[in-house]
Design an enzyme around this catalytic site. Structure first.
Site, short mmCIF file in Angstrom:
data_model
loop_
_atom_site.label_atom_id
_atom_site.label_comp_id
_atom_site.label_asym_id
_atom_site.label_seq_id
_atom_site.Cartn_x
_atom_site.Cartn_y
_atom_site.Cartn_z
CG HIS A 165 -39.57 3.60 28.14
ND1 HIS A 165 -40.80 4.08 27.74
CD2 HIS A 165 -39.03 2.97 27.07
CE1 HIS A 165 -40.99 3.77 26.47
NE2 HIS A 165 -39.93 3.09 26.03
CB THR A 222 -44.13 7.91 24.73
OG1 THR A 222 -44.20 7.26 26.01
CG2 THR A 222 -42.79 7.66 24.08
CB THR A 223 -46.98 10.25 28.86
OG1 THR A 223 -45.86 10.82 29.55
CG2 THR A 223 -46.91 8.74 28.92
CG HIS A 229 -50.74 7.99 33.29
ND1 HIS A 229 -51.92 8.21 32.61
CD2 HIS A 229 -50.59 9.04 34.14
CE1 HIS A 229 -52.44 9.37 33.03
NE2 HIS A 229 -51.66 9.88 33.95
CG HIS A 282 -42.24 4.30 32.73
ND1 HIS A 282 -41.28 5.29 32.72
CD2 HIS A 282 -42.66 4.19 31.45
CE1 HIS A 282 -41.15 5.76 31.50
NE2 HIS A 282 -41.96 5.10 30.71
N1 6Z9 Z 1 -42.29 6.97 27.94
S1 6Z9 Z 1 -41.65 8.18 28.73
O1 6Z9 Z 1 -41.71 9.37 27.93
O2 6Z9 Z 1 -40.31 7.80 29.15
C1 6Z9 Z 1 -42.59 8.42 30.18
C2 6Z9 Z 1 -43.79 7.76 30.40
F1 6Z9 Z 1 -44.34 6.97 29.46
C3 6Z9 Z 1 -44.46 7.87 31.61
F2 6Z9 Z 1 -45.62 7.20 31.78
C4 6Z9 Z 1 -43.96 8.66 32.60
S2 6Z9 Z 1 -44.80 8.70 34.13
O3 6Z9 Z 1 -44.78 7.31 34.60
O4 6Z9 Z 1 -44.21 9.64 34.99
C5 6Z9 Z 1 -46.50 9.09 33.88
C6 6Z9 Z 1 -46.76 10.38 33.25
O5 6Z9 Z 1 -45.72 11.15 32.88
C7 6Z9 Z 1 -42.78 9.40 32.40
N2 6Z9 Z 1 -42.36 10.22 33.42
C8 6Z9 Z 1 -41.35 11.23 33.28
C9 6Z9 Z 1 -41.80 12.41 32.45
C10 6Z9 Z 1 -42.80 13.24 33.19
C11 6Z9 Z 1 -42.15 13.86 34.40
C12 6Z9 Z 1 -41.30 12.92 35.17
C13 6Z9 Z 1 -40.87 13.23 36.47
C14 6Z9 Z 1 -40.10 12.34 37.20
C15 6Z9 Z 1 -39.76 11.10 36.67
C16 6Z9 Z 1 -40.18 10.76 35.39
C17 6Z9 Z 1 -40.90 11.68 34.65
C18 6Z9 Z 1 -42.10 9.24 31.18
F3 6Z9 Z 1 -40.92 9.87 30.97
ZN ZN Z 2 -42.20 5.17 28.72
#
Ligand code: 6Z9
Ligand code: ZN
Length: 263
Positions: A117, A198-199, A66, A91
């Site tokens: 982010h 946002t995911t 993603h 990311h």
């Molecule tokens: N835009 S956003 O909301 O900040 C955002 C993303 F867009 C995004 F793609 C990710 S991901 O790369 O993990 C791919 C799918 O969740 C995250 N991960 C977070 C939330 C999910 C669980 C987790 C566990 C450990 C570290 C990070 C995260 C994410 F927070």
């Molecule tokens: Zn993000």
């Protein structure tokens, strides 16, 4: 959980079928419009600790299908919030080489080329990300808008390894570097609102801080980000390019966006 994508039959307008929060309130990103803004004099500068990582420290750069993500050590944290928020990962979201607009947040309907982010969790209250991710006071994400311009040596510290994570689930170890260099010079000017991941699963658990000032990366750096990665595994017969991985702006409803600056 179930597979999801940004477009097509599992695209963002269908996320709520398997992930109900995605269809709920307090969703992110949003279009930050001037008429929503309220100056809040209590919003002081963002302070981060231990972001300056030694090159002796190894970080895991990965392609999770993603986004491209970088794992961050637990010594990094935000110290200016009421609770300590410890860094978990960073990311990016970006457009495509043909359509270079790919930020998630918009400012007065302007979409930037990309967005960084840095994800943190409330380590005063929760032992790890998994326990924090679905709690209303669980997460704090620092957002940085990215536009194409001058070459960015800080981003190059991980972009130069991007060909090692072309395909889903590939990971490489990279030397630590000063993560502060990825943020804009001024950490005292930002937008602040309550929102969500946002995911999927789109939990409304994020205290969003989006810095007012964008940073730049060069066109070459942007093209590397936008054209190097695939959301499919290396052995898959049909390679699926990973780009335009941004969620569209969500309903603001009665939310107010606070700003730390006056004009
Ligand atoms: N835009 S956003 O909301 O900040 C955002 C993303 F867009 C995004 F793609 C990710 S991901 O790369 O993990 C791919 C799918 O969740 C995250 N991960 C977070 C939330 C999910 C669980 C987790 C566990 C450990 C570290 C990070 C995260 C994410 F927070
Ligand atoms: Zn993000």
């Amino acid at each position: 959980g179930a597979k999801w994508t940004y477009s097509g039959q599992d695209g963002q307008q269908y996320w709520s079928k398997h992930y109900p929060y995605c269809g709920g309130p307090f969703q992110s990103p949003i279009d930050i419009e001037s008429e929503l803004l309220r100056f809040d004099p209590t919003l002081g500068p963002i302070e981060v600790q231990n972001y300056d990582l030694s090159p002796d420290e190894q970080l895991t750069l990965g392609n999770n299908g993603h986004s491209v993500q970088l794992s961050l050590p637990g010594k990094m944290y935000i110290s200016s919030l009421p609770r300590r928020y410890t860094a978990a990962q960073l990311h990016l979201h970006w457009g495509s080489s043909s359509k270079p607009a790919g930020s998630e947040h918009l400012v007065n309907s302007r979409q930037y080329a990309a967005e960084l982010h840095v994800v943190h969790f409330n380590s005063d209250k929760y032992p790890n990300m998994s326990m924090a991710v679905d709690k209303s006071d669980g997460l704090a994400v620092l957002g940085v808008l990215i536009e194409v311009g001058e070459f960015n040596p800080a981003f190059e510290q991980f972009l130069k390894f991007i060909n090692g994570v072309k395909y889903r689930d590939q990971k490489v170890q990279i030397p630590g570097f000063n993560i502060r260099g990825l943020l804009p010079p001024r950490l005292d000017e930002y937008y602040r609102y309550d929102g969500s991941l946002t995911t999927p699963p789109c939990y409304p658990s994020v205290l969003w801080t989006l810095f007012r000032n964008p940073v730049t990366i060069s066109r070459k750096q942007f093209v590397a980000l936008a054209t190097s990665l695939y959301s499919s595994h290396a052995q898959d017969s049909t390679p699926l390019p990973l780009n335009s991985n941004f969620r569209k702006p969500q309903a603001v409803d009665s939310r107010v966006v606070l700003v730390s600056f006056k004009e």
